[in-house]
Design a protein around this motif. Structure first.
Motif, PDB file in Angstrom:
ATOM      1  N   ILE A   1       2.985  31.524   4.790  1.00 38.28           N
ATOM      2  CA  ILE A   1       3.136  32.752   4.004  1.00 38.28           C
ATOM      3  C   ILE A   1       4.528  33.314   4.284  1.00 38.28           C
ATOM      4  N   PRO A   2       5.225  33.926   3.351  1.00 42.13           N
ATOM      5  CA  PRO A   2       4.770  34.277   1.993  1.00 42.13           C
ATOM      6  C   PRO A   2       5.230  33.274   0.922  1.00 42.13           C
ATOM      7  N   ASP A   3       5.159  31.973   1.168  1.00 39.82           N
ATOM      8  CA  ASP A   3       5.586  30.997   0.164  1.00 39.82           C
ATOM      9  C   ASP A   3       4.732  31.134  -1.114  1.00 39.82           C
ATOM     10  N   SER A   4       5.410  31.161  -2.261  1.00 43.50           N
ATOM     11  CA  SER A   4       4.702  31.421  -3.528  1.00 43.50           C
ATOM     12  C   SER A   4       3.741  30.293  -3.908  1.00 43.50           C
ATOM     13  N   ALA A   5       3.988  29.061  -3.417  1.00 46.71           N
ATOM     14  CA  ALA A   5       3.090  27.935  -3.744  1.00 46.71           C
ATOM     15  C   ALA A   5       1.667  28.213  -3.258  1.00 46.71           C
ATOM     16  N   LEU A   6       1.538  29.059  -2.251  1.00 45.99           N
ATOM     17  CA  LEU A   6       0.217  29.371  -1.691  1.00 45.99           C
ATOM     18  C   LEU A   6      -0.601  30.253  -2.628  1.00 45.99           C
ATOM     19  N   HIS A   7       0.078  30.833  -3.617  1.00 48.86           N
ATOM     20  CA  HIS A   7      -0.639  31.703  -4.561  1.00 48.86           C
ATOM     21  C   HIS A   7      -0.676  31.124  -5.961  1.00 48.86           C
ATOM     22  N   GLU A   8      -0.411  29.830  -6.062  1.00 53.77           N
ATOM     23  CA  GLU A   8      -0.479  29.188  -7.375  1.00 53.77           C
ATOM     24  C   GLU A   8      -1.738  28.357  -7.509  1.00 53.77           C
ATOM     25  N   LYS A   9      -2.117  28.108  -8.751  1.00 50.22           N
ATOM     26  CA  LYS A   9      -3.306  27.304  -9.000  1.00 50.22           C
ATOM     27  C   LYS A   9      -2.892  25.837  -9.116  1.00 50.22           C
ATOM     28  N   ALA A  10      -3.502  24.978  -8.315  1.00 51.49           N
ATOM     29  CA  ALA A  10      -3.167  23.551  -8.345  1.00 51.49           C
ATOM     30  C   ALA A  10      -3.822  22.875  -9.550  1.00 51.49           C
ATOM     31  N   LYS A  11      -3.174  21.816 -10.050  1.00 54.85           N
ATOM     32  CA  LYS A  11      -3.673  21.117 -11.250  1.00 54.85           C
ATOM     33  C   LYS A  11      -4.579  19.934 -10.896  1.00 54.85           C
ATOM     34  N   GLU A  12      -5.506  19.656 -11.810  1.00 53.18           N
ATOM     35  CA  GLU A  12      -6.394  18.501 -11.669  1.00 53.18           C
ATOM     36  C   GLU A  12      -5.576  17.208 -11.580  1.00 53.18           C
ATOM     37  N   VAL A  13      -6.064  16.273 -10.801  1.00 55.74           N
ATOM     38  CA  VAL A  13      -5.429  14.964 -10.698  1.00 55.74           C
ATOM     39  C   VAL A  13      -6.070  14.057 -11.755  1.00 55.74           C
ATOM     40  N   SER A  14      -5.246  13.407 -12.588  1.00 55.41           N
ATOM     41  CA  SER A  14      -5.826  12.611 -13.678  1.00 55.41           C
ATOM     42  C   SER A  14      -6.199  11.206 -13.228  1.00 55.41           C
ATOM     43  N   SER A  15      -5.449  10.655 -12.255  1.00 57.52           N
ATOM     44  CA  SER A  15      -5.834   9.338 -11.769  1.00 57.52           C
ATOM     45  C   SER A  15      -5.523   9.197 -10.284  1.00 57.52           C
ATOM     46  N   VAL A  16      -6.476   8.647  -9.540  1.00 59.01           N
ATOM     47  CA  VAL A  16      -6.305   8.488  -8.092  1.00 59.01           C
ATOM     48  C   VAL A  16      -5.553   7.174  -7.854  1.00 59.01           C
ATOM     49  N   ASN A  17      -4.236   7.267  -7.760  1.00 59.01           N
ATOM     50  CA  ASN A  17      -3.394   6.067  -7.613  1.00 59.01           C
ATOM     51  C   ASN A  17      -2.716   6.042  -6.233  1.00 59.01           C
ATOM     52  N   ASP A  18      -1.821   5.082  -6.040  1.00 60.89           N
ATOM     53  CA  ASP A  18      -1.151   4.948  -4.735  1.00 60.89           C
ATOM     54  C   ASP A  18      -0.362   6.191  -4.348  1.00 60.89           C
ATOM     55  N   GLU A  19       0.243   6.839  -5.336  1.00 57.42           N
ATOM     56  CA  GLU A  19       1.009   8.058  -5.044  1.00 57.42           C
ATOM     57  C   GLU A  19       0.085   9.134  -4.446  1.00 57.42           C
ATOM     58  N   ILE A  20      -1.082   9.280  -5.045  1.00 57.54           N
ATOM     59  CA  ILE A  20      -2.057  10.272  -4.563  1.00 57.54           C
ATOM     60  C   ILE A  20      -2.531   9.889  -3.154  1.00 57.54           C
ATOM     61  N   ARG A  21      -2.834   8.594  -2.957  1.00 62.71           N
ATOM     62  CA  ARG A  21      -3.294   8.136  -1.637  1.00 62.71           C
ATOM     63  C   ARG A  21      -2.222   8.374  -0.568  1.00 62.71           C
ATOM     64  N   ASP A  22      -0.953   8.186  -0.947  1.00 63.37           N
ATOM     65  CA  ASP A  22       0.170   8.450  -0.040  1.00 63.37           C
ATOM     66  C   ASP A  22       0.211   9.920   0.363  1.00 63.37           C
ATOM     67  N   ILE A  23       0.055  10.779  -0.635  1.00 64.82           N
ATOM     68  CA  ILE A  23       0.084  12.223  -0.363  1.00 64.82           C
ATOM     69  C   ILE A  23      -1.076  12.600   0.563  1.00 64.82           C
ATOM     70  N   LEU A  24      -2.264  12.045   0.291  1.00 70.84           N
ATOM     71  CA  LEU A  24      -3.440  12.350   1.128  1.00 70.84           C
ATOM     72  C   LEU A  24      -3.212  11.913   2.578  1.00 70.84           C
ATOM     73  N   ASP A  25      -2.625  10.722   2.759  1.00 66.28           N
ATOM     74  CA  ASP A  25      -2.337  10.232   4.115  1.00 66.28           C
ATOM     75  C   ASP A  25      -1.351  11.163   4.815  1.00 66.28           C
ATOM     76  N   ASN A  26      -0.321  11.529   4.074  1.00 65.32           N
ATOM     77  CA  ASN A  26       0.699  12.438   4.586  1.00 65.32           C
ATOM     78  C   ASN A  26       0.090  13.784   4.986  1.00 65.32           C
ATOM     79  N   MET A  27      -0.824  14.255   4.149  1.00 63.62           N
ATOM     80  CA  MET A  27      -1.490  15.538   4.437  1.00 63.62           C
ATOM     81  C   MET A  27      -2.342  15.445   5.704  1.00 63.62           C
ATOM     82  N   MET A  28      -3.034  14.314   5.877  1.00 63.76           N
ATOM     83  CA  MET A  28      -3.831  14.100   7.098  1.00 63.76           C
ATOM     84  C   MET A  28      -2.925  14.204   8.332  1.00 63.76           C
TER      85      MET A  28
END
Ligand code: NI
Length: 176
Positions: free
Chosen positions: A9-36
């Motif tokens: 806080i107070p980063d504005s991204a924390l108050h934005e609505k995230a968008k639906e993911v249309s396809s679970v691909n390698d890019e998404i899996r990479d982000i999930l690993d990074n988040m872990m």
């Protein structure tokens, strides 16, 4: 891919609505690993896309088991969720103390429905349904709030929120 960083806080991204993911691909899996990795690095039990500046409906969780989840045969409850959605919640509510990696040093009692059912896509893109109570339930609700731009401090009085924010500001200044 570039390494993601935890936002505070107070980063504005924390108050934005995230968008639906249309396809679970390698890019998404990479982000999930990074988040872990980021979640473990900061000793968290959950992290949402918004908290690393990725406005996609992504959540990672590694939640300790408490009494309500006793029947589970594992040391902790680990999930990577894409497009998680609460499809049912109990009328009964439970108050727990919550913190948030984006609000370091902050803690407050938050009341939420005790049990929930949640639908999500796993990292293979397969639809999953989970019914849970206990700490995991609160954790999932907290993370889905993040995806909707809501922080637990939004449920507090302005006075209480201002107190926490002031403390966090001071703490973050000391970290630099
Ligand atoms: Ni949080």
């Amino acid at each position: 891919m570039t390494k993601l960083d935890l936002l505070y806080i107070p980063d504005s991204a924390l108050h934005e609505k995230a968008k639906e993911v249309s396809s679970v691909n390698d890019e998404i899996r990479d982000i999930l690993d990074n988040m872990m990795d980021i979640m473990y690095e900061h000793n968290g039990i959950g992290l949402a896309g918004n908290q690393v500046g990725v406005l996609k409906r992504l959540v990672v969780i590694d939640c300790p088991i408490d009494e309500a989840d006793e029947e589970e045969d594992a040391e902790s409850l680990k999930y990577k969720m894409v497009n998680p959605k609460i499809t049912w919640h109990s009328k009964e509510k439970t108050t727990r103390q919550e913190g948030c990696l984006s609000i370091p040093t902050g803690l407050a009692d938050i009341e939420r429905p005790t049990e929930i059912s949640v639908e999500y896509l796993d990292e293979k893109g397969k639809k999953q349904t989970l019914k849970t109570g206990g700490l995991l339930s609160a954790c999932i609700q907290h993370e889905i709030d993040h995806l909707n731009g809501i922080l637990y401090t939004d449920y507090l009085s302005k006075l209480k929120r201002d107190m926490i924010y002031k403390k966090v500001k001071k703490y973050l200044k000391g970290q630099k």
